[in-house]
Design a protein around this motif. Structure first.
Motif, PDB file in Angstrom:
ATOM      1  N   PRO A  15     -39.485  14.539  -2.419  1.00  0.00           N
ATOM      2  CA  PRO A  15     -40.280  14.719  -3.110  1.00  0.00           C
ATOM      3  C   PRO A  15     -40.896  14.449  -3.665  1.00  0.00           C
ATOM      4  CG  PRO A  15     -37.484  14.640  -4.593  1.00  0.00           C
ATOM      5  CD  PRO A  15     -38.065  13.871  -2.518  1.00  0.00           C
ATOM      6  N   ALA A  16     -42.434  15.390  -2.861  1.00  0.00           N
ATOM      7  CA  ALA A  16     -43.492  14.678  -3.203  1.00  0.00           C
ATOM      8  C   ALA A  16     -44.164  15.544  -5.086  1.00  0.00           C
ATOM      9  CB  ALA A  16     -44.033  14.448  -2.301  1.00  0.00           C
ATOM     10  N   LEU A  17     -45.124  14.314  -5.412  1.00  0.00           N
ATOM     11  CA  LEU A  17     -46.368  14.639  -6.173  1.00  0.00           C
ATOM     12  C   LEU A  17     -47.675  14.554  -6.429  1.00  0.00           C
ATOM     13  CD1 LEU A  17     -44.441  13.743  -8.947  1.00  0.00           C
ATOM     14  CD2 LEU A  17     -44.067  16.209  -8.385  1.00  0.00           C
ATOM     15  N   VAL A  18     -49.008  15.348  -6.105  1.00  0.00           N
ATOM     16  CA  VAL A  18     -49.798  14.432  -6.812  1.00  0.00           C
ATOM     17  C   VAL A  18     -50.647  14.637  -7.977  1.00  0.00           C
ATOM     18  CG1 VAL A  18     -52.582  15.493  -6.297  1.00  0.00           C
ATOM     19  CG2 VAL A  18     -50.893  15.309  -4.418  1.00  0.00           C
ATOM     20  N   PHE A  26     -49.146  18.900  -8.742  1.00  0.00           N
ATOM     21  CA  PHE A  26     -49.298  19.960  -7.013  1.00  0.00           C
ATOM     22  C   PHE A  26     -47.185  19.301  -7.653  1.00  0.00           C
ATOM     23  CE2 PHE A  26     -47.681  19.249  -3.246  1.00  0.00           C
ATOM     24  CZ  PHE A  26     -48.033  21.145  -2.783  1.00  0.00           C
ATOM     25  N   ALA A  27     -46.861  19.990  -7.132  1.00  0.00           N
ATOM     26  CA  ALA A  27     -45.252  19.086  -7.145  1.00  0.00           C
ATOM     27  C   ALA A  27     -44.734  20.324  -5.957  1.00  0.00           C
ATOM     28  CB  ALA A  27     -43.921  19.785  -7.959  1.00  0.00           C
ATOM     29  N   ASN A  28     -43.890  19.433  -4.855  1.00  0.00           N
ATOM     30  CA  ASN A  28     -43.862  20.547  -3.400  1.00  0.00           C
ATOM     31  C   ASN A  28     -42.610  20.839  -3.986  1.00  0.00           C
ATOM     32  OD1 ASN A  28     -42.106  18.320  -3.523  1.00  0.00           O
ATOM     33  ND2 ASN A  28     -42.398  17.829  -1.434  1.00  0.00           N
ATOM     34  N   SER A  29     -41.439  21.557  -2.935  1.00  0.00           N
ATOM     35  CA  SER A  29     -40.385  22.593  -3.946  1.00  0.00           C
ATOM     36  C   SER A  29     -39.009  21.030  -4.081  1.00  0.00           C
ATOM     37  CB  SER A  29     -39.908  23.189  -2.050  1.00  0.00           C
ATOM     38  OG  SER A  29     -41.122  24.320  -2.181  1.00  0.00           O
ATOM     39  N   ALA A  30     -39.123  20.189  -3.281  1.00  0.00           N
ATOM     40  CA  ALA A  30     -38.228  19.832  -3.267  1.00  0.00           C
ATOM     41  C   ALA A  30     -38.159  19.154  -4.844  1.00  0.00           C
ATOM     42  CB  ALA A  30     -38.816  18.313  -2.638  1.00  0.00           C
ATOM     43  N   ALA A  31     -40.211  18.496  -5.043  1.00  0.00           N
ATOM     44  CA  ALA A  31     -39.477  18.463  -5.814  1.00  0.00           C
ATOM     45  C   ALA A  31     -39.838  19.307  -7.654  1.00  0.00           C
ATOM     46  CB  ALA A  31     -41.153  17.400  -6.449  1.00  0.00           C
ATOM     47  N   GLN A  32     -40.513  19.851  -7.737  1.00  0.00           N
ATOM     48  CA  GLN A  32     -39.711  21.298  -8.512  1.00  0.00           C
ATOM     49  C   GLN A  32     -38.012  21.985  -8.841  1.00  0.00           C
ATOM     50  OE1 GLN A  32     -41.993  24.939  -8.628  1.00  0.00           O
ATOM     51  NE2 GLN A  32     -43.712  23.927  -7.087  1.00  0.00           N
ATOM     52  N   GLY A  33     -37.325  21.513  -7.531  1.00  0.00           N
ATOM     53  CA  GLY A  33     -36.118  21.233  -7.364  1.00  0.00           C
ATOM     54  C   GLY A  33     -35.387  20.147  -8.286  1.00  0.00           C
ATOM     55  N   LEU A  34     -35.839  19.241  -8.201  1.00  0.00           N
ATOM     56  CA  LEU A  34     -35.760  17.716  -8.826  1.00  0.00           C
ATOM     57  C   LEU A  34     -35.739  17.746  -9.737  1.00  0.00           C
ATOM     58  CD1 LEU A  34     -34.046  14.927  -8.811  1.00  0.00           C
ATOM     59  CD2 LEU A  34     -36.642  14.388  -7.860  1.00  0.00           C
ATOM     60  N   LEU A  35     -37.629  18.402 -10.367  1.00  0.00           N
ATOM     61  CA  LEU A  35     -37.755  17.525 -11.794  1.00  0.00           C
ATOM     62  C   LEU A  35     -38.238  19.341 -12.471  1.00  0.00           C
ATOM     63  CD1 LEU A  35     -40.992  15.547 -10.713  1.00  0.00           C
ATOM     64  CD2 LEU A  35     -37.608  14.891 -11.828  1.00  0.00           C
ATOM     65  N   GLY A  36     -38.235  20.239 -11.490  1.00  0.00           N
ATOM     66  CA  GLY A  36     -38.547  21.345 -12.734  1.00  0.00           C
ATOM     67  C   GLY A  36     -39.306  22.183 -12.504  1.00  0.00           C
ATOM     68  N   ALA A  37     -39.824  23.362 -12.169  1.00  0.00           N
ATOM     69  CA  ALA A  37     -41.063  23.752 -11.735  1.00  0.00           C
ATOM     70  C   ALA A  37     -42.493  23.410 -13.257  1.00  0.00           C
ATOM     71  CB  ALA A  37     -41.101  25.399 -11.685  1.00  0.00           C
ATOM     72  N   HIS A  38     -41.279  23.727 -14.375  1.00  0.00           N
ATOM     73  CA  HIS A  38     -42.734  23.836 -15.557  1.00  0.00           C
ATOM     74  C   HIS A  38     -43.212  22.110 -15.792  1.00  0.00           C
ATOM     75  CE1 HIS A  38     -39.101  21.080 -15.991  1.00  0.00           C
ATOM     76  NE2 HIS A  38     -39.653  20.240 -17.313  1.00  0.00           N
ATOM     77  N   ILE A  39     -43.171  21.188 -14.561  1.00  0.00           N
ATOM     78  CA  ILE A  39     -44.292  20.441 -14.142  1.00  0.00           C
ATOM     79  C   ILE A  39     -45.317  19.846 -14.123  1.00  0.00           C
ATOM     80  CG2 ILE A  39     -41.789  18.320 -13.655  1.00  0.00           C
ATOM     81  CD1 ILE A  39     -42.396  18.053 -10.932  1.00  0.00           C
ATOM     82  N   ILE A  40     -45.513  20.955 -13.728  1.00  0.00           N
ATOM     83  CA  ILE A  40     -47.438  21.195 -13.312  1.00  0.00           C
ATOM     84  C   ILE A  40     -47.917  21.716 -14.018  1.00  0.00           C
ATOM     85  CG2 ILE A  40     -48.240  23.071 -11.426  1.00  0.00           C
ATOM     86  CD1 ILE A  40     -46.253  23.148  -8.965  1.00  0.00           C
ATOM     87  N   GLY A  41     -48.794  20.732 -14.200  1.00  0.00           N
ATOM     88  CA  GLY A  41     -49.893  21.558 -15.540  1.00  0.00           C
ATOM     89  C   GLY A  41     -49.411  19.744 -16.626  1.00  0.00           C
TER      90      GLY A  41
END
Length: 328
Positions: A15-18, A26-41
């Protein structure tokens, strides 16, 4: 962030975030799977609700922090933050849960083994010191009683060391799939023959043979452990029944049933844990090490099988293992 950078981060299983100016850009697919897609923004303080991790992410130079409960209640994660620019941070998340769990298991194992050895060793030393006293050592009745206790405690330590060595050997080959051809019907008769002196153990089978790919020594140990348990904790003088049943589904079921008091239901989920005892005083008095069922479970898992214990109070206990039959 460049298209190439986004592409590279998407290929990572980590999982990686910018994070830019405190917000997740930005959150890659692994990060979105871990924390949820809603974290972007989102503000990173909401996306990752841990003060130490947030402090590392928002610092001028980045840093490391350890977070618990990020994915599940007992999970442990390392947050690694690297500064890309004065405003941008690359945050990588590494799952340490298994490593931490293994380290804790090893620490608990050493502590439990030390405790199990310390008690009989203290008893041996205490009785030896008493025998060195001329008054106690000169009394033949007292001396013989104390020597009997010393022998019993020494045998407990010997059994424990033997089981610890067995576990070590089993774990050393746990990833090696056994390949010898073993007939479980013949093996069951052979092992039961070792207990025939009391006439309490019998074997039944619904087939003439049940061949699996296995390790003969380890499977013999499984049957000995289960039969020995049934004799120790079953009804005194009661029957112990070993059955081998091959099924058309390609599996064979081996069961060892006793007529004992049974095991309280609250203990059943934990009885294969190392050093766990449903009845501590009775187990130790019978010479149990608390490792027998753990050894059985490890061996069955190495053979790609399943192990289960069913018990009802007053109606006895049945330990069973299911193993895949060898394909013809």
């Amino acid at each position: 962030m460049t298209v190439e950078g986004v592409y590279l981060l998407e290929q990572l299983q980590t999982p990686a975030l910018v994070v830019s100016r405190g917000q997740v850009r930005f959150a890659n697919s692994a990060a979105q799977g871990l924390l949820g897609a809603h974290i972007i923004g989102q503000d990173v303080r909401i996306a990752i609700r841990d003060p130490k991790a947030v402090a590392a992410i928002l610092s001028d130079t980045g840093g490391l922090a350890q977070v618990t409960g990020l994915s599940t209640g007992g999970s442990v994660w390392e947050v690694d933050c690297r500064a890309l620019s004065p405003t941008d941070r690359l945050v990588s998340l590494y799952d340490l849960s298994e490593r931490v769990s293994v380290a804790k298991s090893h620490a608990d194992f050493v502590a439990n083994a030390s405790h199990e050895l310390r008690t009989p060793l203290a008893n041996v030393l205490g009785y030896v010191e008493t025998l060195l006293n001329p008054k106690a050592g000169g009394d033949e009745t007292v001396r013989n009683r104390f020597l009997g206790t010393i022998r019993h405690e020494a045998q407990r330590m010997q059994a424990l060391i033997g089981d610890l060595m067995s576990l070590s050997r089993i774990e050393a080959v746990k990833h090696e799939v056994p390949s010898d051809q073993i007939d479980l019907v013949a093996l069951a008769h052979e092992v039961v023959g070792e207990f025939r002196s009391g006439g309490q153990v019998s074997v039944t089978a619904n087939c003439t043979d049940a061949v699996i790919a296995g390790d003969r020594g380890q499977l013999s140990q499984v049957l000995r452990n289960l039969i020995d348990n049934a004799l120790k904790y079953g009804k005194p003088g009661g029957a112990v029944m070993v059955s081998v049943e091959a099924a058309s589904t390609g599996w064979v079921l081996v069961s060892v049933q006793d007529e004992g008091e049974g095991i309280p239901p609250e203990h059943l989920p934990r009885i294969t844990e190392r050093f766990y005892r449903a009845d501590t005083s009775r187990s130790r008095a019978a010479g149990g090490t608390g490792l027998g069922l753990s050894i059985v479970k490890h061996i069955v898992e190495r053979h790609r099988g399943r192990f289960d214990v069913e018990s009802r109070l007053g109606a006895g206990t049945t330990a069973s293992l299911m193993l895949p039959l060898k394909e013809v």
